[in-house]
Design an enzyme around this catalytic site. Structure first.
Site, mmCIF file in Angstrom:
data_model
loop_
_atom_site.group_PDB
_atom_site.id
_atom_site.type_symbol
_atom_site.label_atom_id
_atom_site.label_comp_id
_atom_site.label_asym_id
_atom_site.label_seq_id
_atom_site.Cartn_x
_atom_site.Cartn_y
_atom_site.Cartn_z
ATOM 1 N N SER A 1 0.833 -1.196 0.000
ATOM 2 C CA SER A 1 0.000 0.000 0.000
ATOM 3 C C SER A 1 0.874 1.255 0.000
ATOM 4 O O SER A 1 1.689 1.449 -0.903
ATOM 5 C CB SER A 1 -0.951 -0.042 1.201
ATOM 6 N N ASP B 1 -8.950 -4.560 -6.233
ATOM 7 C CA ASP B 1 -8.345 -3.674 -5.246
ATOM 8 C C ASP B 1 -8.405 -2.225 -5.718
ATOM 9 O O ASP B 1 -7.950 -1.882 -6.806
ATOM 10 C CB ASP B 1 -6.892 -4.105 -5.017
#
Length: 671
Positions: free
Chosen positions: A446, A498
């Site tokens: 991330s 995602d």
């Protein structure tokens, strides 16, 4: 859409948002009215007592008030069900009905106050009757309190500036091109930035007040104000638009031709490279997960995790801990050892220092892959969120032969902090003095993936063999030139739908336009869209049952009279320029390196990871992530524990598939 205009200001609620709260209030009011009527009819002979006349008057007047309120709320619900999101014409009487409903609010307050006062003076009547009246007074005050809270929730601090803009919009597109509208929009943008900055400061009051934090507050506020201030969307419009987009995506996917079975062998070099990189991703993902410390470890091991690392939390630092540089280790070290399987002596530095633009990281010697691993932690705090949201771009001085060195400002600042720690504090020098023949590998998940990618660019000159594995990195990270340059030594891994690898300022603007387009074309009222959307999200259904009247790709067919797709995005004064379209501050940015996409095959479980789900791994182009996809898994696919499980499954299945094939039979890109 648009927001209601009452008392000369706009409110954060639309005229078609009152169906569900209206039905809920009707249910409570009718039950309450029936209960009071039953109490009065069954016990009216017991009201011949001291103070009984007051109680009788209270109940009778309350029944009349409730009947009036029920009629008013019923009318509001009926009107709120009419029209569509972008066609509030059938609901033009809503403002008058709400004024009438609010007019009944004052006598409700007065009568509830009188009832409380009469009961406080003492009434010598039957206990059942007194208890019933007390219950009615309590319920009255609860409803009054809930009404006040609702008004507070739907209050829009910018409503005083938005109301004139809504009036211009209702007058027609030509009025949106006037100089007065340009001044209104400019003032709205300034006020919105100030408001968002105040909100963010209140939300992040515990973060601190240094220079970096103030810059992050300002950057985040400008981003939010730029995104939300040029449309007249209310929260329920966004929810309806998202559920329509999800059904539209599934509808388009169902119309596509089924995937043909792969009958030819992919290029051997690509398949070999994919298998090798998948194995590397599975290995290095452990370090990216370890950088999160004990919270992720306990989350992944809820029953045994605390027992395994509890001893490290309770005892004081041992001599092995003292061999490792770092700060704020607390319970983290035990979880890092458990996650990576390494020993104390394999770690060079572990830091959990966390501030705006300053991320935790660890440095370890990975003897299995003969590498010095630097793992940067992803988002876990408000400070990290502010780093994520500092989305403007800045130019990097990397000393590379790349003409356009531009990157995400917040993440580049965080990468620069880690770079200073690694180089200036001699951490990398210490690591390579122990293992000079090892190569440098940077990993992260991330936000940590973005920081690791930029850190790899910063270290590329000093360490030519550097390699980076970015797990679920943000899309809005690198300029086009840096993206192309990074392909030679970076690999990104993305799972399913995602949202983070698809998240950038440009993609958010595209999502907003798609929401406006899909609700402008919708021929159903909002309450039906939300009901159908909830059912579809929970239980699935036929995506062909799509409440669209027009072709979503034909913008010329937009005939809605008020605030359609383009009304506040392009039909504005030439003097006003949305910051979202400023090429100097928000240019298009791209994810790092080559991208491996783990794509779920067949029917997708709607909310959770299914052990029997089948995934395929393939090389993907960045253009496949140029649009945000809506779905139940758009957030869960970003979770590091789910990514690890799917990655383990994909690698294991590919190994089993290869080992189970007869010699000479080509492999296929399916698992």
């Amino acid at each position: 859409m648009p927001g209601l205009v009452l008392f000369g200001r706009r409110w954060a609620i639309a005229s078609d948002d009152l169906v569900f709260p209206g039905f809920f209030e009707l249910f409570l009011r009718v039950l309450w009215w029936v209960g009071i009527l039953a109490l009065y009819l069954m016990h009216r002979e017991k009201l011949d007592c001291a103070g009984g006349a007051l109680l009788r008057s209270y109940l009778v007047v309350l029944l009349v008030l409730l009947a009036l309120v029920i009629c008013a709320v019923s009318a509001i619900v009926c009107v709120s069900m009419k029209g569509t999101i972008c066609n509030p014409g059938p609901r033009k009487s809503m403002a008058k009905l709400l004024y009438a409903r609010l007019a009944l609010f004052l006598p409700e307050v007065v009568w509830a106050s009188l009832g409380a006062a009469w009961l406080a003076d003492g009434v010598d009547c039957d206990r059942t009757v007194v208890s019933g009246v007390i219950a009615t007074v309590v319920i009255s005050w609860l409803i009054i309190a809930s009404t006040i809270v609702t008004i507070f929730i739907v209050f829009d601090p910018l409503g005083g500036k938005m109301a004139p803009l809504a009036l211009y919009a209702s007058a027609g597109p030509d009025h949106l091109d006037s100089p007065d509208t340009g001044q209104l929009l400019s003032g709205l943008r300034t006020a919105a930035t100030s408001l968002w900055e105040t909100r963010i400061k209140l939300l992040c009051c515990c973060v601190g007040d240094d220079d970096h934090t103030r810059v992050a507050f300002s950057s985040t506020a400008e981003l939010f104000s730029a995104y939300f201030s040029d449309t007249d969307l209310v929260p329920s419009d966004i929810a309806a638009g998202l559920t329509l987009l999800h059904q539209q995506q599934d509808n388009m996917r169902s119309r596509q031709e089924p995937e043909e079975v792969v009958t030819h062998s992919p290029e051997a070099s690509q398949e070999t490279d994919l298998d090798a990189e998948l194995e590397n991703c599975r290995h290095y993902m452990q370090f990216a997960a370890a950088a999160y410390g004990w919270p992720l470890y306990i989350y992944r091991n809820p029953f045994t995790g605390l027992c395994k690392i509890g001893g490290d939390c309770c005892r004081s630092r041992t001599t092995e801990y003292d061999l490792i540089g770092g700060d704020q280790l607390n319970c983290h070290f035990g979880s890092i050892l458990q996650t990576t399987g390494l020993q104390y002596r394999d770690f060079i530095h572990i830091s959990f220092h966390d501030k705006v633009y300053e991320l935790p990281f660890l440095v370890a010697l990975d003897h299995r892959k003969e590498s010095v691993v630097v793992a940067v932690r992803g988002t876990m705090s408000l400070q990290d969120v502010l780093t994520d949201l500092s989305a403007e771009s800045e130019t990097l001085d990397l000393g590379l032969e790349v003409h356009d060195c531009v990157a995400h400002k917040g993440i580049s600042q965080a990468a620069r902090y880690v770079y200073r720690r690694l180089v200036s504090d001699g951490i990398l020098s210490q690591a390579f003095s122990v293992a000079p023949e090892y190569r440098l590998v940077l990993v992260g998940h991330s936000l940590g993936a973005g920081a690791a990618a930029l850190l790899a660019l910063m270290l590329k000159t000093a360490y030519p063999q550097v390699k980076c594995y970015a797990f679920s990195p943000p899309r809005g990270l690198l300029s086009k030139s840096l993206y192309e340059y990074s392909k030679s030594f970076m690999v990104s891994l993305v799972l399913g739908k995602d949202v983070i690898p698809r998240l950038s300022v440009a993609n958010l603007e595209d999502l907003k336009r798609r929401i406006l387009r899909v609700i402008a074309h919708c021929n159903k009222p909002k309450y039906k869209i939300l009901l159908h959307g909830c059912w579809y999200e929970l239980f699935g259904g036929d995506p062909n049952n799509f409440p669209m009247e027009l072709d979503g790709d034909d913008q010329r067919d937009l005939t809605q009279p008020l605030l359609g797709e383009q009304s506040l995005l392009t039909h504005v004064s030439p003097d006003y320029c949305s910051p979202l379209h400023s090429p100097s501050k928000y240019p298009p940015l791209y994810p790092p390196g080559r991208i491996i996409h783990l794509e779920e095959m067949g029917h997708s479980n709607r909310f959770c990871y299914c052990p029997t789900a089948q995934y395929r791994a393939r090389w993907a182009h960045e253009s496949e992530f140029s649009r945000i996809l809506i779905g139940p898994k758009m957030l869960t696919d970003h979770m590091p524990d789910i990514l690890m499980r799917v990655l383990d499954r994909v690698v294991s299945d590919r190994v089993d598939c290869v080992s189970g094939l007869p010699q000479g039979v080509p492999d296929v890109d399916m698992v």
